[in-house]
Motif scaffolding. Structure first.
Motif, PDB file in Angstrom:
ATOM      1  N   UNK A  23       0.971  -1.407  -0.021  1.00  0.00           N
ATOM      2  CA  UNK A  23       0.000  -0.155  -0.177  1.00  0.00           C
ATOM      3  C   UNK A  23       0.574   1.399  -0.361  1.00  0.00           C
ATOM      4  N   UNK A  24       1.997   1.359   0.430  1.00  0.00           N
ATOM      5  CA  UNK A  24       2.613   2.046   0.842  1.00  0.00           C
ATOM      6  C   UNK A  24       4.126   2.442   0.360  1.00  0.00           C
ATOM      7  N   UNK A  25       4.514   1.194  -1.047  1.00  0.00           N
ATOM      8  CA  UNK A  25       5.487   0.924  -1.225  1.00  0.00           C
ATOM      9  C   UNK A  25       5.578   0.817  -2.993  1.00  0.00           C
ATOM     10  N   UNK A  26       6.554   1.307  -3.451  1.00  0.00           N
ATOM     11  CA  UNK A  26       6.575   0.250  -5.348  1.00  0.00           C
ATOM     12  C   UNK A  26       7.085  -0.796  -4.943  1.00  0.00           C
ATOM     13  N   UNK A  27       6.153  -2.563  -5.461  1.00  0.00           N
ATOM     14  CA  UNK A  27       6.607  -3.421  -5.243  1.00  0.00           C
ATOM     15  C   UNK A  27       8.225  -3.490  -6.748  1.00  0.00           C
ATOM     16  N   UNK A  28       8.769  -3.882  -6.250  1.00  0.00           N
ATOM     17  CA  UNK A  28      10.432  -4.514  -7.523  1.00  0.00           C
ATOM     18  C   UNK A  28      10.636  -5.308  -7.897  1.00  0.00           C
ATOM     19  N   UNK A 120      11.054  -4.030  -1.843  1.00  0.00           N
ATOM     20  CA  UNK A 120       9.771  -2.683  -2.446  1.00  0.00           C
ATOM     21  C   UNK A 120      10.793  -1.638  -2.015  1.00  0.00           C
ATOM     22  N   UNK A 121      10.835  -0.349  -2.644  1.00  0.00           N
ATOM     23  CA  UNK A 121      11.224   0.905  -2.840  1.00  0.00           C
ATOM     24  C   UNK A 121       9.779   2.381  -2.505  1.00  0.00           C
TER      25      UNK A 121
END
Length: 191
Positions: A23-28, A120-121
């Motif tokens: 929900x809060x980070x970009x899944x790499x 995640x980033x």
């Protein structure tokens, strides 16, 4: 590069943690990693402290079809707790050839760590959920772009606050890295 991170063992709530991160980070992405750690038996004093903790390490990593070699030099506070690592890392063309080269230089295998990593980033952090074979689940949060002048204690406190905001509070912060934890676990069984 200065590596400043906090590693916590996830005792409970791994699925909720992953849902919150999405929900809060970009899944790499997700990747299987095999890290082989080595030591030079002629230089044990350069690799292990008198307390048996790793001071530095040589790692050969296999990740998908890529191989990397890294040397980490760890820095500790007066109490012997890990603060940060200086890390030198580069890609190598052929994993098997480089493994033979390391052996030809006299280095011996120390411990192999197999990890399923979900990365995640955010703008400030790289967050990695790690399922470590024979060790359990961990979350590692590394601060991005840490300057040489940065106050390491402040950076780590900020990471801990971030982890607390994710609901990771109460889980066990690891004072040693995964290779050291696995090595200690394996060698305790042999004793």
């Amino acid at each position: 590069m200065k590596e400043v991170e906090v590693l916590m063992r996830v005792i409970k709530g791994a699925n909720e943690l992953e849902e919150g991160l999405r929900k809060i980070a970009r899944f790499v992405g997700e990747v299987q990693v095999a890290d082989q750690y080595y030591h030079d038996p002629l230089r044990n004093g350069d690799y292990f402290s008198s307390a048996g903790t790793f001071i530095s390490s040589l790692r050969l990593r296999q990740k998908d079809d890529k191989a990397q070699v890294a040397h980490k030099q760890d820095h500790f506070d007066e109490a012997g707790s890990w603060i940060y690592s200086d890390e030198l890392e580069t890609e190598v063309g052929d994993h098997e050839t480089f493994e033979r080269l390391i052996a030809a230089l006299g280095h011996q295998k120390l411990v192999r760590v197999e990890i399923l990593k979900k990365t995640f980033l955010t703008d400030e952090y790289e967050i990695v959920l790690e399922e470590v074979k024979d060790l359990g689940i961990f979350v590692e949060v590394e601060a991005l772009r840490v300057s040489d002048e940065a106050n390491i204690a402040d950076v780590k406190d900020k990471i801990r606050k971030f982890l607390k905001s994710l609901g990771v509070e109460g889980n066990e912060e690891a004072c040693s890295g995964k290779p050291e934890l696995l090595w200690l676990q394996q060698n305790k069984k042999r004793a």
